[in-house]
Design a protein around this motif. Structure first.
Motif, PDB file in Angstrom:
ATOM      1  N   SER A   1       0.829  -1.199   0.000  1.00 31.73           N
ATOM      2  CA  SER A   1       0.000   0.000   0.000  1.00 31.73           C
ATOM      3  C   SER A   1       0.869   1.256   0.000  1.00 31.73           C
ATOM      4  CB  SER A   1      -0.928   0.013   1.213  1.00 31.73           C
ATOM      5  OG  SER A   1      -0.186   0.235   2.381  1.00 31.73           O
ATOM      6  N   ILE A   2       0.306   2.331  -0.465  1.00 37.12           N
ATOM      7  CA  ILE A   2       1.038   3.590  -0.555  1.00 37.12           C
ATOM      8  C   ILE A   2       1.419   4.076   0.839  1.00 37.12           C
ATOM      9  CG2 ILE A   2       0.902   5.972  -1.337  1.00 37.12           C
ATOM     10  CD1 ILE A   2      -1.141   5.021  -3.408  1.00 37.12           C
ATOM     11  N   GLU A   3       0.495   3.948   1.788  1.00 37.92           N
ATOM     12  CA  GLU A   3       0.770   4.414   3.142  1.00 37.92           C
ATOM     13  C   GLU A   3       1.953   3.666   3.753  1.00 37.92           C
ATOM     14  OE1 GLU A   3      -2.281   3.366   2.207  1.00 37.92           O
ATOM     15  OE2 GLU A   3      -3.811   4.760   2.880  1.00 37.92           O
ATOM     16  N   PHE A   4       1.980   2.343   3.575  1.00 37.41           N
ATOM     17  CA  PHE A   4       3.067   1.550   4.140  1.00 37.41           C
ATOM     18  C   PHE A   4       4.400   1.935   3.511  1.00 37.41           C
ATOM     19  CE2 PHE A   4       5.912  -2.072   4.255  1.00 37.41           C
ATOM     20  CZ  PHE A   4       5.903  -2.369   5.595  1.00 37.41           C
ATOM     21  N   GLN A   5       4.406   2.158   2.203  1.00 38.74           N
ATOM     22  CA  GLN A   5       5.644   2.535   1.534  1.00 38.74           C
ATOM     23  C   GLN A   5       6.138   3.882   2.019  1.00 38.74           C
ATOM     24  OE1 GLN A   5       5.443   2.207  -2.710  1.00 38.74           O
ATOM     25  NE2 GLN A   5       4.398   0.247  -2.613  1.00 38.74           N
ATOM     26  N   ILE A   6       5.228   4.829   2.214  1.00 38.05           N
ATOM     27  CA  ILE A   6       5.618   6.151   2.699  1.00 38.05           C
ATOM     28  C   ILE A   6       6.166   6.059   4.117  1.00 38.05           C
ATOM     29  CG2 ILE A   6       4.735   8.429   3.337  1.00 38.05           C
ATOM     30  CD1 ILE A   6       2.848   8.198   0.919  1.00 38.05           C
ATOM     31  N   VAL A   7       5.528   5.241   4.958  1.00 34.82           N
ATOM     32  CA  VAL A   7       6.003   5.070   6.335  1.00 34.82           C
ATOM     33  C   VAL A   7       7.376   4.420   6.347  1.00 34.82           C
ATOM     34  CG1 VAL A   7       5.576   3.824   8.494  1.00 34.82           C
ATOM     35  CG2 VAL A   7       3.727   5.048   7.386  1.00 34.82           C
ATOM     36  N   SER A   8       7.583   3.409   5.518  1.00 36.24           N
ATOM     37  CA  SER A   8       8.884   2.736   5.514  1.00 36.24           C
ATOM     38  C   SER A   8       9.966   3.656   4.969  1.00 36.24           C
ATOM     39  CB  SER A   8       8.821   1.435   4.717  1.00 36.24           C
ATOM     40  OG  SER A   8       8.570   1.697   3.363  1.00 36.24           O
ATOM     41  N   PHE A   9       9.650   4.458   3.938  1.00 33.53           N
ATOM     42  CA  PHE A   9      10.628   5.423   3.434  1.00 33.53           C
ATOM     43  C   PHE A   9      10.954   6.465   4.502  1.00 33.53           C
ATOM     44  CE2 PHE A   9       9.394   4.608  -1.218  1.00 33.53           C
ATOM     45  CZ  PHE A   9      10.458   3.752  -1.392  1.00 33.53           C
ATOM     46  N   THR A  10       9.954   6.887   5.265  1.00 33.82           N
ATOM     47  CA  THR A  10      10.185   7.871   6.317  1.00 33.82           C
ATOM     48  C   THR A  10      11.093   7.301   7.392  1.00 33.82           C
ATOM     49  OG1 THR A  10       8.029   8.855   5.880  1.00 33.82           O
ATOM     50  CG2 THR A  10       9.055   9.395   7.973  1.00 33.82           C
ATOM     51  N   ASN A  11      10.892   6.041   7.754  1.00 30.98           N
ATOM     52  CA  ASN A  11      11.766   5.407   8.744  1.00 30.98           C
ATOM     53  C   ASN A  11      13.196   5.295   8.222  1.00 30.98           C
ATOM     54  OD1 ASN A  11       9.766   5.136  10.651  1.00 30.98           O
ATOM     55  ND2 ASN A  11       9.212   3.076   9.997  1.00 30.98           N
ATOM     56  N   LYS A  12      13.350   4.953   6.945  1.00 28.53           N
ATOM     57  CA  LYS A  12      14.692   4.883   6.354  1.00 28.53           C
ATOM     58  C   LYS A  12      15.352   6.255   6.332  1.00 28.53           C
ATOM     59  CE  LYS A  12      13.997   1.011   3.210  1.00 28.53           C
ATOM     60  NZ  LYS A  12      13.959   0.593   1.793  1.00 28.53           N
ATOM     61  N   ILE A  13      14.577   7.283   6.012  1.00 27.72           N
ATOM     62  CA  ILE A  13      15.107   8.641   5.962  1.00 27.72           C
ATOM     63  C   ILE A  13      15.583   9.067   7.344  1.00 27.72           C
ATOM     64  CG2 ILE A  13      14.406  11.061   5.680  1.00 27.72           C
ATOM     65  CD1 ILE A  13      12.663  10.058   3.319  1.00 27.72           C
ATOM     66  N   ARG A  14      14.817   8.757   8.365  1.00 22.01           N
ATOM     67  CA  ARG A  14      15.213   9.131   9.728  1.00 22.01           C
ATOM     68  C   ARG A  14      16.466   8.386  10.167  1.00 22.01           C
ATOM     69  NH1 ARG A  14       9.090   9.466  12.033  1.00 22.01           N
ATOM     70  NH2 ARG A  14       8.677  11.553  11.242  1.00 22.01           N
ATOM     71  N   ARG A  15      16.555   7.100   9.800  1.00 21.41           N
ATOM     72  CA  ARG A  15      17.756   6.341  10.142  1.00 21.41           C
ATOM     73  C   ARG A  15      18.988   6.895   9.437  1.00 21.41           C
ATOM     74  NH1 ARG A  15      16.995   1.156   8.180  1.00 21.41           N
ATOM     75  NH2 ARG A  15      14.763   1.364   8.093  1.00 21.41           N
ATOM     76  N   LEU A  16      18.852   7.192   8.141  1.00 20.59           N
ATOM     77  CA  LEU A  16      19.986   7.727   7.401  1.00 20.59           C
ATOM     78  C   LEU A  16      20.382   9.115   7.899  1.00 20.59           C
ATOM     79  CD1 LEU A  16      19.325   6.650   3.709  1.00 20.59           C
ATOM     80  CD2 LEU A  16      21.288   6.088   5.115  1.00 20.59           C
ATOM     81  N   THR A  17      19.411   9.910   8.292  1.00 24.78           N
ATOM     82  CA  THR A  17      19.716  11.239   8.804  1.00 24.78           C
ATOM     83  C   THR A  17      20.516  11.153  10.095  1.00 24.78           C
ATOM     84  OG1 THR A  17      17.693  12.060   7.805  1.00 24.78           O
ATOM     85  CG2 THR A  17      18.707  13.437   9.469  1.00 24.78           C
ATOM     86  N   SER A  18      20.115  10.251  10.985  1.00 25.32           N
ATOM     87  CA  SER A  18      20.875  10.096  12.230  1.00 25.32           C
ATOM     88  C   SER A  18      22.268   9.537  11.951  1.00 25.32           C
ATOM     89  CB  SER A  18      20.123   9.214  13.214  1.00 25.32           C
ATOM     90  OG  SER A  18      20.038   7.900  12.729  1.00 25.32           O
ATOM     91  N   HIS A  19      22.404   8.678  10.942  1.00 24.57           N
ATOM     92  CA  HIS A  19      23.710   8.154  10.558  1.00 24.57           C
ATOM     93  C   HIS A  19      24.598   9.266  10.010  1.00 24.57           C
ATOM     94  CE1 HIS A  19      26.781   5.645   8.679  1.00 24.57           C
ATOM     95  NE2 HIS A  19      26.548   6.294   7.552  1.00 24.57           N
ATOM     96  N   LEU A  20      24.017  10.138   9.187  1.00 21.44           N
ATOM     97  CA  LEU A  20      24.807  11.198   8.573  1.00 21.44           C
ATOM     98  C   LEU A  20      25.194  12.297   9.553  1.00 21.44           C
ATOM     99  CD1 LEU A  20      23.060  11.463   5.111  1.00 21.44           C
ATOM    100  CD2 LEU A  20      25.372  10.670   5.582  1.00 21.44           C
ATOM    101  N   GLU A  21      24.491  12.394  10.671  1.00 24.83           N
ATOM    102  CA  GLU A  21      24.919  13.340  11.693  1.00 24.83           C
ATOM    103  C   GLU A  21      26.256  12.916  12.303  1.00 24.83           C
ATOM    104  OE1 GLU A  21      21.708  13.554  14.463  1.00 24.83           O
ATOM    105  OE2 GLU A  21      20.510  14.847  13.161  1.00 24.83           O
ATOM    106  N   LEU A  22      26.493  11.625  12.365  1.00 25.42           N
ATOM    107  CA  LEU A  22      27.763  11.123  12.894  1.00 25.42           C
ATOM    108  C   LEU A  22      28.844  11.063  11.815  1.00 25.42           C
ATOM    109  CD1 LEU A  22      26.483   8.175  15.097  1.00 25.42           C
ATOM    110  CD2 LEU A  22      27.283  10.400  15.865  1.00 25.42           C
ATOM    111  N   HIS A  23      28.463  10.663  10.610  1.00 18.41           N
ATOM    112  CA  HIS A  23      29.412  10.450   9.514  1.00 18.41           C
ATOM    113  C   HIS A  23      29.113  11.445   8.395  1.00 18.41           C
ATOM    114  CE1 HIS A  23      30.361   6.712  11.592  1.00 18.41           C
ATOM    115  NE2 HIS A  23      29.058   6.479  11.642  1.00 18.41           N
TER     116      HIS A  23
END
Length: 90
Positions: free
Chosen positions: A21-43
Motif C-alpha cells: 500500500s502507498i501508506e506503508f511505503q511512505i512510512v517505511s521510506f520515512t523510517n529509512k530517511i530518519r535512520r539515514l539522517t541520524s547516521h549522517l549526523e555522525l558520519h
C-alpha cells in the motif's frame, strides 16, 4: 543514539497485509530517511549514504504527490501522523 526509537504508525498485523500500500511505503521510506539522517549526523563525509538519502527522499516525494492527488483526506492524516511537512505544489 536514537536509532531504535522509531515507532511504526502501522501495527504488526496490518504490516503483513498491506506491504504494497502507498501508506506503508511512505512510512517505511520515512523510517529509512530518519535512520539515514541520524547516521549522517555522525558520519558527515559518507557521500554514498547522502546519495541514497536523496534517492529515497525523491521516491517518497513522488509517492506523496501521487497520494495527495488520489486521496487528499488520508494524505492529510498520514502527514500529521508522521509529522512531516506537506509537499509544495508546482
Amino acid at each position: 543514539m536514537i536509532k531504535n526509537s522509531f515507532i511504526s504508525v502501522i501495527s504488526q498485523e496490518e504490516k503483513k497485509e498491506k506491504r504494497g500500500s502507498i501508506e506503508f511505503q511512505i512510512v517505511s521510506f520515512t523510517n529509512k530517511i530518519r535512520r539515514l539522517t541520524s547516521h549522517l549526523e555522525l558520519h558527515r563525509k559518507d557521500y554514498l549514504s547522502q546519495r541514497g538519502l536523496r534517492k529515497i527522499l525523491g521516491k517518497r516525494q513522488r509517492l506523496l504527490s501521487y497520494f495527495s492527488k488520489k486521496n487528499r483526506v488520508r494524505y492529510k492524516e498520514l502527514i500529521s501522523q508522521l509529522d512531516i511537512r506537506e509537499s509544495k505544489t508546482r
